[in-house]
Design an enzyme around this catalytic site. Structure first.
Site, PDB file in Angstrom:
ATOM      1  N   GLN A  16      15.572   2.684  -4.813  1.00  9.83           N
ATOM      2  CA  GLN A  16      15.705   1.704  -3.744  1.00  9.83           C
ATOM      3  C   GLN A  16      16.818   0.696  -4.067  1.00  9.83           C
ATOM      4  O   GLN A  16      17.299   0.020  -3.159  1.00  9.83           O
ATOM      5  CB  GLN A  16      14.389   0.956  -3.514  1.00  9.83           C
TER       6      GLN A  16
ATOM      7  N   ARG B   7       5.224  -2.778   0.069  1.00  7.79           N
ATOM      8  CA  ARG B   7       5.503  -3.259   1.419  1.00  7.79           C
ATOM      9  C   ARG B   7       5.012  -4.696   1.573  1.00  7.79           C
ATOM     10  O   ARG B   7       4.212  -5.002   2.461  1.00  7.79           O
ATOM     11  CB  ARG B   7       4.825  -2.355   2.440  1.00  7.79           C
ATOM     12  N   CYS B   8       5.474  -5.559   0.689  1.00  8.68           N
ATOM     13  CA  CYS B   8       4.782  -6.820   0.508  1.00  8.68           C
ATOM     14  C   CYS B   8       5.662  -8.007   0.256  1.00  8.68           C
ATOM     15  O   CYS B   8       5.200  -9.109   0.379  1.00  8.68           O
ATOM     16  CB  CYS B   8       3.794  -6.628  -0.629  1.00  8.68           C
TER      17      CYS B   8
ATOM     18  N   GLU C  17       7.872  -5.478   6.413  1.00  9.82           N
ATOM     19  CA  GLU C  17       6.641  -5.716   5.651  1.00  9.82           C
ATOM     20  C   GLU C  17       5.611  -6.551   6.375  1.00  9.82           C
ATOM     21  O   GLU C  17       4.452  -6.569   5.972  1.00  9.82           O
ATOM     22  CB  GLU C  17       7.008  -6.351   4.330  1.00  9.82           C
TER      23      GLU C  17
END
Lengths: 806, 166, 268
Positions: free
Chosen positions: A237, A384-385, A760
């Site tokens: 990523q 996803r935070c 997110e």
């Protein structure tokens, strides 16, 4: 129809720029099975790597005998820590200032920890060889309860740093302690609590889960001995960061390392950091002179590469008796497993947990976080935070519901009473953030009207009476949340990864015929950047999006960036894209002025052209200006039409939302059915509404999984229970609810296109919304807090303890 | 382990190779036939990313040995578009309805959709959701995948195709 | 052929229980005998008062079969609750009944229906009642070299009601607890009843006492409660990620009560 007679609207539509539901460019290859994922890569002579892993959660390694494995035909080598130690690669630095074992040296610290690396001709032989390595272990006592990690006399876990009292983030108070981090005004908060009329206190735990993208972590490393150059393709990523880290630890100069992230099958934070598999594949390639591929399987993924959450938050809220909050105190016990491999910006060992005041105007607050080691997989990452924001949102949204219950107030009413008001923006929170923009009350009203909130509460009352009369065995619950999250890391003054500031970048080059290539420092794993960045450029420069190629992930060609996670791409690289485009536009304006023989100040921009003010038939389109840039530029300017921008954001961005959920709980089985889920998101300017909707659907589905069943759990012996897709709850299309999405738009005042990012938000807001709904179902029977996940047996156990089974 | 010859029809063409008896069909397709559309997403036959169509059945190619497909007729994602490049209605539907994000589940999802629409040419939403319950997706939340399959069903049956709402 | 290959050989039916175990290296047979080509092992026919199903009949074929839909809908209903569409295309009823995996759904249905298994081996053929077939987890009455070739089910009377009630975490999961019920009614009261339980012990369970207890009743709340309690009394489930043993035991009772009600609603 020609360039003169086409209307402004028609020309704008042709651009497929910002705001339209442009179909995705990526889809063309994906729907034909022509994506390029790491495991699709085949190089001549490529070898395959696989790990021997520890069955024990905590044990000394007495002996490793790889003789049988080495003699299996097709096996080239078996690496152990002894082979990596001379290269100082048996440990690698983590992003959190700790080190992590690449291959276990004297002891293993979590079940499935890497012990040896097999290098073989193909993956079947490698798997056979794994079975043949004999390792002798001496078991040691295990710590899986973080609350026991700092007990006097607790087993020593990290012998490698046992005597280090200075950790990466200050003093360590115990050999299993990692850091203590505090923010806020403790004295003021304590005073507020001392004189508070009402207080609540609750231990709110967010269970350990895992991002579980459908594609696991993998890489192909290829070292070219002749050139002395290393190429690594991988599920990264943040490819540039991987390149810099690889250079620092391998001592290969950075310009001789080529890191390429091709198509990635989902990231969700799992693919930010570096893993032993990457290091071992690189070493194996150097040692054998051949490319080496490493692909982890699902069990390895769920049990070793980066868990998420595992935060135990003792939460206190102080308030007046009519429901005005006056103070917030949170102490967090953070379980990091065997190594602190948390992927956070350096100065933030607990991420941005200090967003925990949420959407509410707390005058004072204090947060303290203690990180500890346990015999579990290392981490954690932001699933996803955005750096502990999901934990913070869950904490405050549960806390507000618990407070509402104690006050006898409706949870929506309590929120409305305390939400930051529109006129307070930009808002300075008690824990140090400046929220950029928001109109919370309008969003909340829109959400409540959309679901008919009052009627839902009336229906709930009636159903509660029916339950008490024995007419139904279902309990209805309504979950309400209003989250504010913080994304777009981040300003260089407080955000860096291993010392590199968290700016991001875009480089745009326009070709003579008006076609464009642009590269960014971020890396999509499904977010659709090839489609959306082009939309930004199309609107900024008046060139059709279909004529714009977007590339990411090749560190040789893309300008340096910090990657995609924490919803940072639009806030950072999206901004850089706009800024680079504006540099180009400024030059184009000068060229246009020269061609039209007017002053630049006599020109105005309209959709796709500069035209003379008051004389609109005289214009030059950007396409014409592109050609001119290559053959007729005004004196003093260089030919060509390109620009690069490195964008250091002045602040984070603060998307927010109102989610409302209705559930029906079957008390006899513990099964919760989601009747309705309404999600209103405000992510500022909306670049592609179709993609935003897709992001919300996906994030809510992940939130549903987390709230209703996901869990990576360890038993008392350190065995990780259920690291397969049989047990790890990934809902199918049947269990997954239908999602209703809505929005308001409050642009970010400091962002060039006013956009905030959205990927997110649904996970941040979704989890507490489901949790609040299930909790709400049981409130009228006296329940105050039920821990996640809300799977069948736990929910049934709540009903059992409340005496509902007769 | 001694290798054995295996022959089958894949996407309309004869295909053959030398495999161990234990070689899984997914590996034969991906590594020997270079059909990297079907993907591997798990170890326990749950995720469905490896789904292909074999002799008129949706099957998880990770749970079959290549030799079990001997003489079989296989269709993979690579065989869905027409020879002239025209996308199959499902491929078009997935794009029109934003039924994919990272693309990893997509080949398996489309291959399952293909057989589902042959079983039930006009499926209801519930039938679609049940019909794809052997295929996991982490990105889309399935809602637009349902719409993609509905789009394809309509197109294949000749009904008018609903434009993606503005 | 199986007997010749010895103890380390296994028959390969659909392979959707065996192959996942082999991939995890929990099973490592030296030889597999693929049954896919044996035509006699497929197909569904009636023979006297029995339905006979070839062991290699897939779950998909069971669901699609018109005879079964008309005369024994319980089988198709159960099959639809097994795994997912892809697995049902390949997984066989023979594999599902003969593995001895406590999580498989068909065994409890076979106990409920009083089915018997046709078994073939080197020594010839024999028939074993399903109720006598299961000895422990992965332990059945099959001797080495033997395999189930067909399942024989007495056709239930017209007007019967049957249901398979399965509590599970999601599609594709094994049962947290499941109950198969078949019954007939006469003048609003239960005349005959048989109950099987899935995944709440090392073997499927035939809940004889629970079934007996509802005979002559109208399945009122008290009768259902009693039947549930009797089912719970014989359940001895493992604690696993689906829940602690106590919860799963209670769910056996809940599934029995719900299956009884649904079966009753379908009975004449």
């Amino acid at each position: 129809m020609n360039a003169i007679t086409q209307s402004k609207e028609e020309r704008a539509e042709k651009l497929q720029g910002m705001g339209c539901k442009r179909k995705r460019v990526e889809d063309i290859r994906f729907v034909q099975g022509r994506g390029n994922y790491v495991d699709d890569l085949k190089l001549p002579g490529m070898l395959f790597g696989d790990f021997v892993r520890s069955p024990y959660g905590h044990a000394r390694i007495k002996k490793i005998d790889a003789a049988k494995a080495k003699s299996l035909p097709g096996v080239l080598a078996v690496l152990t820590a002894a082979d990596l130690k001379p290269l100082s690669l048996h440990y690698m630095p983590t992003l959190a200032g700790d080190v992590q074992a690449v291959l276990a040296e004297e002891k293993v610290l979590f079940q499935n920890q890497e012990v040896a690396f097999i290098i073989a001709e193909d993956r079947y032989v490698a798997a056979d060889a794994v079975e043949l390595v004999e390792v002798e272990y001496e078991e040691l006592p295990v710590i899986v309860d973080p609350f026991k990690a700092m007990a006097p006399g607790a087993p020593v876990l990290r012998e490698d740093i046992k005597d280090k009292t200075d950790g990466a983030h200050g003093k360590r108070k115990h050999y299993n302690h990692i850091f203590n981090w505090q923010i806020g005004d403790k004295a003021a908060a304590d005073r507020a609590f001392d004189k508070a009329e009402v207080t609540i206190k609750e231990l709110i735990s967010y269970q350990r889960v895992h991002p579980c993208p459908l594609e696991t972590c993998q890489c192909v490393a290829s070292f070219d001995k002749i050139r002395g150059e290393l190429t690594v393709w991988g599920t990264f990523q943040a490819p540039h960061v991987i390149r810099t880290v690889a250079s620092l630890i391998s001592k290969i100069p950075e310009h001789k390392i080529h890191v390429i992230a091709p198509d990635i099958g989902g990231g969700f934070g799992n693919k930010v950091g570096a893993y032993p598999g990457y290091i071992c594949a690189i070493v194996a390639s150097i040692v054998t002179g051949r490319p080496v591929k490493w692909v982890e399987d699902r069990i390895e993924n769920l049990s070793t590469t980066s868990f998420a959450r595992d935060y135990h938050m003792t939460t206190e809220i102080a308030a007046t008796k009519d429901g005005k909050v006056t103070g917030l105190r949170v102490h967090v016990l953070a379980d990091h497993g065997a190594f602190d491999a948390c992927a956070d910006p350096t100065k933030w060992p607990a991420g941005f947990f200090n967003i925990v005041t949420g959407s509410y105007d707390f005058p004072v607050a204090h947060v303290a976080v203690d990180g500890v080691y346990t015999n579990k997989a290392p981490g954690g990452v932001a699933y996803r935070c955005s750096f502990r924001v999901t934990e913070a949102a869950y904490c405050i949204e549960r806390g507000m519901d618990i407070l509402a219950q104690k006050l006898g107030m409706d949870p929506a009413e309590l929120r409305i009473k305390n939400m930051v008001r529109r006129e307070q923006f930009p808002y300075q929170s008690a824990l140090g953030w400046e929220y950029d923009s928001g109109d919370y009350h309008a969003a909340m009203k829109k959400a409540m009207d959309a679901v008919g909130y009052r009627q839902l509460r009336e229906e709930q009352k009636a159903k509660q009476q029916a339950f008490k009369r024995g007419e139904t065995r279902d309990l209805m619950g309504i979950g309400v949340i209003f989250f504010t999250e913080i994304v777009g890391a981040g300003p260089s003054r407080n955000c860096d990864i291993l010392g590199i500031a968290m700016f991001d970048s875009a480089e745009i080059r326009i070709h003579p015929t008006g076609a464009v290539i642009a590269r960014m420092g971020t890396k999509s794993q499904g977010q659709g950047h090839e489609t959306t960045y082009a939309q930004i450029i199309a609107t900024e420069l008046g060139l059709p999006a279909d004529d714009i190629t977007i590339e990411e992930g090749n560190t040789d060609t893309a300008p340096y960036g910090l990657g995609t996670y924490g919803s940072r791409s639009t806030p950072t690289a999206g901004a850089a894209t706009a800024m680079a485009a504006r540099k180009i536009k400024a030059k184009a304006q000068m060229i246009a002025a020269d061609l039209l023989e007017v002053s630049e100040y006599d020109l105005e921009w309209e959709v796709d052209r500069f035209r003379v003010k008051g004389n609109p038939e005289r214009f030059k389109t950007m396409k014409e200006l592109a050609w001119a840039a290559y053959n007729r530029v005004p004196k003093g300017l260089e030919p060509g039409l390109e620009a690069v921008n490195y964008y250091d954001p002045p602040n984070m961005t603060f998307p927010f939302g109102a989610y409302i959920c209705v559930v029906d709980v079957d008390v006899d089985t513990g099964v919760t059915k989601v009747r309705r889920f309404y999600a209103l998101d405000d992510c500022g300017t909306r670049i592609n509404p179709m993609i935003i909707e897709g992001q919300v659907h996906g994030g809510l589905t992940e939130a549903f999984g987390i709230a209703m069943g996901q869990e990576i759990r360890y038993d008392e012996y350190g065995n990780v229970t259920g690291p397969t897709l049989m047990d790890y709850f990934l809902p199918t299309a049947v269990e997954t609810p239908k999602w209703e999405t809505d929005w308001t738009v409050t642009p970010s005042p400091h962002h060039p296109i006013g956009a905030k990012g959205v990927g997110e938000s649904p996970n941040v807001g979704g989890v507490p919304c489901f949790a609040n709904a299930v909790n709400d179902a049981f409130k009228f029977l006296g329940s105050t807090h039920i821990a996640m996940p809300h799977d069948h047996w736990r929910t049934w156990t709540v009903a059992e303890k409340l005496g509902l089974h007769g | 382990m001694a290798k054995t010859q295996v022959t089958m029809t894949v996407n309309g063409a004869a295909a053959e190779g030398l495999v161990e008896p234990r070689t899984l069909l997914i590996h034969f397709l991906r590594e020997q036939l270079n059909l990297t559309g079907p993907h591997i997403g798990c170890d326990t036959s749950h995720c469905g990313a490896c789904t292909v169509d074999l002799d008129g059945k949706s099957v998880k190619s990770c749970t079959l040995f290549a030799v079990q497909a001997e003489g079989g007729d296989l269709l993979t994602i690579e065989g869905m578009a027409a020879p002239d490049g025209t996308l199959h209605a499902l491929q078009e539907g997935f794009r029109e309805m934003h039924g994919l994000q990272c693309g990893f589940c997509t080949p398996g999802m489309i291959m399952r959709g293909y057989r589902l629409l042959k079983e039930t040419p006009e499926p209801s939403e519930d039938e679609i959701r049940f019909g794809i319950s052997g295929n996991l997706c982490r990105c889309t939340g399935y809602q637009n995948i349902v719409k993609a399959i509905q789009y394809a069903a309509a197109k294949l049956s000749g009904a008018s195709v609903k434009e993606a709402a503005e | 052929m199986l007997a010749d290959l010895g103890e380390d050989a296994r028959p390969l039916a659909g392979g959707h229980s065996l192959i996942p175990m082999m991939k995890l290296r929990l099973a490592a047979p030296a030889d597999l005998v693929d049954l896919g080509g044996i035509g006699e092992l497929k197909g569904i026919r009636t023979e006297g008062g029995d339905i006979v199903i070839g062991a290699m009949t897939t779950q998909h074929a069971l669901i699609a079969d018109a005879t079964l839909a008309a005369r024994l809908p319980l089988l198709g209903e159960t099959a639809l609750l097994i795994a997912d569409p892809q697995v049902r295309y390949v997984g066989t009823i023979g594999g599902n009944v003969a593995q001895g995996d406590p999580g498989n759904d068909m065994p409890a249905v076979m106990l409920c229906l009083g089915a018997s298994y046709q078994i073939a081996g080197k020594g010839g053929e024999r028939r074993v009642a399903a109720r006598d077939f299961y000895e422990g987890a992965y332990l059945t009455a099959l001797a080495p070299g033997e395999m189930v070739t067909a399942i024989r089910i007495p056709v239930p009377p017209q007007g019967h009601g049957a249901a398979y009630e399965k509590l599970k975490r999601k599609i594709g999961d094994y049962a947290t607890a499941a109950a198969a019920v078949i019954l007939t009614q006469s003048q609003g009261r239960v005349a005959t009843c048989s109950i099987g339980l899935t995944n709440v012990a090392e073997t499927p369970l035939w809940a004889e006492a629970a079934a007996k207890s509802v005979i002559g009743t109208a399945l009122d709340a008290a009768a259902l409660k009693k039947a549930a309690a009797l089912a719970e009394a014989i359940a001895a489930p493992a604690s696993d990620n689906r829940g602690p043993a106590e919860y799963r035991r209670k769910m056996a009772g809940v599934m029995v009560a719900r299956a009884l009600m649904r079966a009753q609603s379908r009975a004449a």
